[in-house]
Scaffold this motif. Structure first.
Motif, PDB file in Angstrom:
ATOM      1  N   SER A 153      36.628   1.222 -55.432  1.00  0.00           N
ATOM      2  CA  SER A 153      37.338   0.524 -56.500  1.00  0.00           C
ATOM      3  C   SER A 153      37.552   1.465 -57.676  1.00  0.00           C
ATOM      4  N   ASP A 154      38.820   1.784 -57.934  1.00  0.00           N
ATOM      5  CA  ASP A 154      39.187   2.588 -59.109  1.00  0.00           C
ATOM      6  C   ASP A 154      38.378   3.872 -59.229  1.00  0.00           C
ATOM      7  N   GLY A 155      38.266   4.606 -58.139  1.00  0.00           N
ATOM      8  CA  GLY A 155      37.576   5.891 -58.179  1.00  0.00           C
ATOM      9  C   GLY A 155      36.074   5.811 -58.027  1.00  0.00           C
ATOM     10  N   TRP A 156      35.552   4.614 -57.849  1.00  0.00           N
ATOM     11  CA  TRP A 156      34.110   4.424 -57.624  1.00  0.00           C
ATOM     12  C   TRP A 156      33.895   4.002 -56.183  1.00  0.00           C
ATOM     13  N   TYR A 157      32.806   4.523 -55.579  1.00  0.00           N
ATOM     14  CA  TYR A 157      32.463   4.149 -54.221  1.00  0.00           C
ATOM     15  C   TYR A 157      31.306   3.156 -54.231  1.00  0.00           C
ATOM     16  N   GLN A 158      31.461   2.101 -53.443  1.00  0.00           N
ATOM     17  CA  GLN A 158      30.351   1.178 -53.219  1.00  0.00           C
ATOM     18  C   GLN A 158      29.541   1.750 -52.068  1.00  0.00           C
ATOM     19  N   ILE A 159      28.244   1.936 -52.299  1.00  0.00           N
ATOM     20  CA  ILE A 159      27.408   2.617 -51.316  1.00  0.00           C
ATOM     21  C   ILE A 159      26.204   1.758 -50.949  1.00  0.00           C
ATOM     22  N   ARG A 160      25.673   2.011 -49.761  1.00  0.00           N
ATOM     23  CA  ARG A 160      24.454   1.348 -49.322  1.00  0.00           C
ATOM     24  C   ARG A 160      23.332   2.382 -49.258  1.00  0.00           C
ATOM     25  N   LEU A 161      22.247   2.114 -49.984  1.00  0.00           N
ATOM     26  CA  LEU A 161      21.110   3.018 -50.003  1.00  0.00           C
ATOM     27  C   LEU A 161      20.267   2.849 -48.746  1.00  0.00           C
ATOM     28  N   LYS A 162      19.345   3.760 -48.514  1.00  0.00           N
ATOM     29  CA  LYS A 162      18.525   3.730 -47.312  1.00  0.00           C
ATOM     30  C   LYS A 162      17.626   2.506 -47.250  1.00  0.00           C
ATOM     31  N   ASP A 163      17.290   1.933 -48.438  1.00  0.00           N
ATOM     32  CA  ASP A 163      16.442   0.746 -48.453  1.00  0.00           C
ATOM     33  C   ASP A 163      17.241  -0.546 -48.351  1.00  0.00           C
ATOM     34  N   GLY A 164      18.563  -0.418 -48.147  1.00  0.00           N
ATOM     35  CA  GLY A 164      19.407  -1.589 -47.961  1.00  0.00           C
ATOM     36  C   GLY A 164      20.102  -2.072 -49.213  1.00  0.00           C
ATOM     37  N   ARG A 165      19.696  -1.591 -50.380  1.00  0.00           N
ATOM     38  CA  ARG A 165      20.353  -2.006 -51.612  1.00  0.00           C
ATOM     39  C   ARG A 165      21.778  -1.469 -51.671  1.00  0.00           C
ATOM     40  N   VAL A 166      22.635  -2.213 -52.377  1.00  0.00           N
ATOM     41  CA  VAL A 166      24.034  -1.820 -52.523  1.00  0.00           C
ATOM     42  C   VAL A 166      24.304  -1.524 -53.986  1.00  0.00           C
ATOM     43  N   GLY A 167      25.020  -0.439 -54.264  1.00  0.00           N
ATOM     44  CA  GLY A 167      25.354  -0.082 -55.634  1.00  0.00           C
ATOM     45  C   GLY A 167      26.658   0.689 -55.688  1.00  0.00           C
ATOM     46  N   TRP A 168      26.965   1.235 -56.858  1.00  0.00           N
ATOM     47  CA  TRP A 168      28.225   1.941 -57.073  1.00  0.00           C
ATOM     48  C   TRP A 168      27.958   3.296 -57.712  1.00  0.00           C
ATOM     49  N   SER A 169      28.707   4.320 -57.264  1.00  0.00           N
ATOM     50  CA  SER A 169      28.631   5.649 -57.864  1.00  0.00           C
ATOM     51  C   SER A 169      30.037   6.222 -57.998  1.00  0.00           C
ATOM     52  N   SER A 170      30.204   7.094 -58.978  1.00  0.00           N
ATOM     53  CA  SER A 170      31.509   7.709 -59.206  1.00  0.00           C
ATOM     54  C   SER A 170      31.903   8.585 -58.023  1.00  0.00           C
ATOM     55  N   GLY A 171      33.128   8.394 -57.531  1.00  0.00           N
ATOM     56  CA  GLY A 171      33.624   9.192 -56.423  1.00  0.00           C
ATOM     57  C   GLY A 171      33.795  10.655 -56.776  1.00  0.00           C
ATOM     58  N   GLN A 172      33.772  10.976 -58.083  1.00  0.00           N
ATOM     59  CA  GLN A 172      33.920  12.351 -58.530  1.00  0.00           C
ATOM     60  C   GLN A 172      32.768  13.231 -58.036  1.00  0.00           C
ATOM     61  N   TYR A 173      31.616  12.594 -57.796  1.00  0.00           N
ATOM     62  CA  TYR A 173      30.421  13.344 -57.415  1.00  0.00           C
ATOM     63  C   TYR A 173      29.951  13.027 -55.999  1.00  0.00           C
ATOM     64  N   LEU A 174      30.842  12.450 -55.206  1.00  0.00           N
ATOM     65  CA  LEU A 174      30.544  12.166 -53.807  1.00  0.00           C
ATOM     66  C   LEU A 174      31.613  12.808 -52.938  1.00  0.00           C
ATOM     67  N   ASN A 175      31.195  13.610 -51.992  1.00  0.00           N
ATOM     68  CA  ASN A 175      32.121  14.301 -51.103  1.00  0.00           C
ATOM     69  C   ASN A 175      32.122  13.607 -49.742  1.00  0.00           C
ATOM     70  N   LEU A 176      33.239  12.939 -49.427  1.00  0.00           N
ATOM     71  CA  LEU A 176      33.337  12.256 -48.142  1.00  0.00           C
ATOM     72  C   LEU A 176      33.260  13.280 -47.018  1.00  0.00           C
ATOM     73  N   ASN A 177      32.469  12.990 -46.008  1.00  0.00           N
ATOM     74  CA  ASN A 177      32.336  13.900 -44.879  1.00  0.00           C
ATOM     75  C   ASN A 177      33.671  14.071 -44.175  1.00  0.00           C
ATOM     76  N   SER A 178      33.920  15.259 -43.641  1.00  0.00           N
ATOM     77  CA  SER A 178      35.229  15.603 -43.106  1.00  0.00           C
ATOM     78  C   SER A 178      35.691  14.628 -42.033  1.00  0.00           C
ATOM     79  N   GLN A 179      34.749  14.192 -41.185  1.00  0.00           N
ATOM     80  CA  GLN A 179      35.106  13.240 -40.138  1.00  0.00           C
ATOM     81  C   GLN A 179      35.561  11.923 -40.755  1.00  0.00           C
TER      82      GLN A 179
END
Length: 301
Positions: free
Chosen positions: A144-170
């Motif tokens: 959403s608007d340059g932010w990625y919704q992510i799921r942490l290893k413990d199952g929690r869901v949150g949001w982080s800026s896409g500027q600092y997340l590199n999507l894997n090539s696949q």
């Protein structure tokens, strides 16, 4: 009654916050026809388990309601103050059925900043719920608007800026394929529904003709009718539906597939609905569609 009764869960955003969907574990010994038949009497203990789950996993997220599901069937709802059984729920209908689950591929990203805040919503106005370190990999489940919704290893869901997340090539390569399919589908918005229609030369599409044609333009061959298209691709658990997946429904609510659409994300699908209508976008989080949902298939691996 503990949280082991809960098989899985996910957050679904609505206009006032979030709805927590909980998938009940019908293999647990506490789960039985007797429990379902007396779901209102079990409301207090079930509510306590839900509140504990929310406090542990989603402490900073506004959750307005909770829905309980067995597979695709909504069997109860909770407004954090009382439990109600779904009107179509019967103990026999909720009986467990054997199934083989193949987990679908997930989109992942790697943290590029030395530290990256995970927030409760998609902006810096939301509170910090976790901090990620450089090199950590997370599952990406929304954007959403340059932010990625992510799921942490413990199952929690949150949001982080896409500027600092590199999507894997696949993931990037797959996303390009998904985008091509979705853009092709959207190009037909407003095209008339035509029973038996499977190409623009027919003057329009029926539901499965639409999905077959759109995917064929990107090199994916689908069966012709919706119930047979549900044999294409790979099975996706309901809580893991991603843009580009095919979502299947039963208008008669008897589990017999007679409709299909393409999931767009954010609770929306694009489909060719019925005679007299046109290709349009629909909200699949409404009671109409959630009560008729059957399954999801992933065509783009």
């Amino acid at each position: 009654m503990g949280m082991e009764l809960f098989r899985n869960y996910r957050l679904v955003e609505d206009s006032q916050g979030f709805v927590l969907e909980i998938y009940l574990n019908h293999d647990d010994e506490e789960f039985s026809a007797e429990f379902l038949a007396k779901i209102k009497e079990n409301a207090l203990s079930l509510e306590e388990s839900v509140k504990k789950l929310i406090a542990e996993k989603f402490p900073n997220i506004k959750i307005n309601a909770v829905k309980f599901l067995i597979g695709s069937m909504v069997v109860g709802s909770l407004a954090l103050g009382g439990l109600s059984a779904h009107p179509n729920m019967t103990a026999s209908a909720a009986a467990p059925q054997a199934s083989a689950v193949q987990m679908a591929n997930q989109k992942t990203a790697t943290v590029t900043a030395s530290q990256l805040n995970v927030r409760s919503g998609p902006s810096t106005a939301y509170s910090i719920v976790h901090v990620l370190r450089q090199g950590e990999t997370v599952e990406v489940i929304g954007e959403s608007d340059g932010w990625y919704q992510i799921r942490l290893k413990d199952g929690r869901v949150g949001w982080s800026s896409g500027q600092y997340l590199n999507l894997n090539s696949q993931s990037v390569a797959r996303q390009a394929k998904v985008d091509a399919v979705l853009n092709r589908a959207k190009s037909f918005l407003g095209t008339p529904y035509v029973w038996g229609g499977a190409s623009p030369s027919d003057g329009g599409f029926d539901c499965s003709g639409f999905t077959q044609y759109v995917f064929a333009q990107s090199g994916y061959n689908l069966n012709r009718v919706s119930k047979d298209q549900a044999l294409n691709g790979t099975y996706v658990p309901r809580g893991s539906t991603q843009p580009g997946d095919l979502v299947f429904y039963s208008h008669a609510q008897n589990g017999v597939i007679d409709h299909v659409g393409i999931y767009l994300g954010n609770g929306k699908m694009i489909h060719s609905p019925k005679t007299g209508d046109v290709v349009r976008i629909a909200d699949v989080t409404t009671d109409y569609w959630t009560s008729r949902y059957v399954t999801t298939r992933r065509i783009i691996p």
